[in-house]
Design a protein around this motif. Sequence first.
Motif, PDB file in Angstrom:
ATOM      1  N   PHE A 126       0.844  -1.204   0.000  1.00 19.75           N
ATOM      2  CA  PHE A 126       0.000   0.000   0.000  1.00 19.75           C
ATOM      3  C   PHE A 126       0.874   1.247   0.000  1.00 19.75           C
ATOM      4  N   ARG A 127       1.864   1.265   0.895  1.00 16.47           N
ATOM      5  CA  ARG A 127       2.723   2.455   0.983  1.00 16.47           C
ATOM      6  C   ARG A 127       3.515   2.651  -0.312  1.00 16.47           C
ATOM      7  N   THR A 128       3.949   1.551  -0.902  1.00 12.89           N
ATOM      8  CA  THR A 128       4.704   1.649  -2.169  1.00 12.89           C
ATOM      9  C   THR A 128       3.838   2.274  -3.258  1.00 12.89           C
ATOM     10  N   TRP A 129       2.615   1.760  -3.408  1.00 11.63           N
ATOM     11  CA  TRP A 129       1.748   2.221  -4.493  1.00 11.63           C
ATOM     12  C   TRP A 129       1.257   3.645  -4.258  1.00 11.63           C
ATOM     13  N   MET A 163       2.815   5.967  -2.586  1.00 10.84           N
ATOM     14  CA  MET A 163       3.942   6.883  -2.841  1.00 10.84           C
ATOM     15  C   MET A 163       4.190   7.004  -4.343  1.00 10.84           C
ATOM     16  N   ALA A 164       4.063   5.889  -5.062  1.00  3.84           N
ATOM     17  CA  ALA A 164       4.228   5.940  -6.520  1.00  3.84           C
ATOM     18  C   ALA A 164       3.183   6.873  -7.134  1.00  3.84           C
ATOM     19  N   THR A 165       1.960   6.800  -6.632  1.00  6.85           N
ATOM     20  CA  THR A 165       0.895   7.673  -7.148  1.00  6.85           C
ATOM     21  C   THR A 165       1.246   9.138  -6.911  1.00  6.85           C
ATOM     22  N   ALA A 166       1.701   9.440  -5.695  1.00  4.75           N
ATOM     23  CA  ALA A 166       2.074  10.826  -5.373  1.00  4.75           C
ATOM     24  C   ALA A 166       3.239  11.286  -6.254  1.00  4.75           C
ATOM     25  N   LEU A 167       4.202  10.405  -6.487  1.00  2.46           N
ATOM     26  CA  LEU A 167       5.356  10.780  -7.316  1.00  2.46           C
ATOM     27  C   LEU A 167       4.944  11.003  -8.772  1.00  2.46           C
ATOM     28  N   PHE A 168       4.048  10.148  -9.279  1.00  2.65           N
ATOM     29  CA  PHE A 168       3.532  10.361 -10.645  1.00  2.65           C
ATOM     30  C   PHE A 168       2.821  11.711 -10.731  1.00  2.65           C
ATOM     31  N   GLY A 169       2.020  11.996  -9.687  1.00  2.00           N
ATOM     32  CA  GLY A 169       1.313  13.279  -9.671  1.00  2.00           C
ATOM     33  C   GLY A 169       2.289  14.445  -9.634  1.00  2.00           C
ATOM     34  N   ALA A 170       3.341  14.305  -8.814  1.00  2.00           N
ATOM     35  CA  ALA A 170       4.341  15.370  -8.715  1.00  2.00           C
ATOM     36  C   ALA A 170       5.065  15.545 -10.051  1.00  2.00           C
TER      37      ALA A 170
END
Lengths: 213, 137
Positions: A108-111, A113-120
């Motif tokens: 969950f934390r990996t995905w 964070m990946a979502t937030a990084l894609f958004g960033a």
Amino acid sequence: MAAVEQVEQGAPPAVPTEPAHTDAQATHSGVISPKLGMWLFLSSDCLFFGAFIATFLLYRDRPGQKGPTPADVFDIPFTSVTSFILLMSSLTMVLALAAIQRGDHRRFRTWIMATALFGATFIGGQIFEFTQFTREGLNLDTNLFGSSFFVLTGLHGAHVTVGIIWLLSLWGLSMQGRIGQHQSEAIEIAGLYWHFVDVVWIVIFTVIYLIPK
Amino acid sequence: MTDEGHEGVVATAEGDAERAIERAEDRLPSEMTTPAPGLLPGELRPHPTPVQYVTVAVVLVVITAIEIATSYTEGTIPDAVIVVLLLGMAFVKFFLVAAWYMHLRTDAPLFRRFFILGAVAAVLLYLIVLTTLHALS
């Protein structure tokens, strides 16, 4: 649409399951209040974005405008890449939801964070695009096209930024052990907001960038 | 392309996407192919499996690639055809995200009705505004 209609007609669940253990409280209508509230907000946000898209379409081709036009400044390959990134963030968001529903906190934390990084990354691309446009002479006050374009895409970027902050908050709470499997509806509500931002961009990308002038 | 033809293209694309998703569940760990346990209030059926989510993403990427390629055909085919194709593909992408990622296909119809109400109201309202103002100008 057939699947949707099947559900509408009250077809039995494909896989009967026990109710999930959850903190969510159903209303008398059988749905969760915060989720219903989010859907109401998204419904109103359709009208919000619709207003700015309509304004852009109205002002984009007004005659007599000075300064760059859409054809002068749009970089379709670059915007396609950022659109792809935002699309992929929706995938990582649902994978995060699936992970927390299974109680897999590490994934969950990996995905999330990946979502937030894609958004960033998407926001970074938007800032780069805005900088390029400014260098080419298109500012908020250059012409009607510039005003309506920057306001529309800027508001969408603001929505994405709020979403990133939300996702990072969830990641932080999870790191502190304050998000459990029984709170997955909180993740789903954040996901609804994130996917809405994605579907709005699907419309903006097609209507603003791709459709011939 | 006529309206009927356009609707046919959209319906075919939706059908292809759903069939592709249904075919995708094989040779993967069970955690990837089984839905999360339990239903929350307002959910009528289990959410899609991770492999279904990935398959939807692949379909979205393919449609996006076709969209971009279509935009580069400007000048070789009539603009009206390009507009219809691009709007059709955007609609399919919108539908896939809303139905599969936002779970409108498995959640209570109440959510779907609210969202459709907002989306349809926005499209109708601003079509009327645009038509009126363009007519005036």
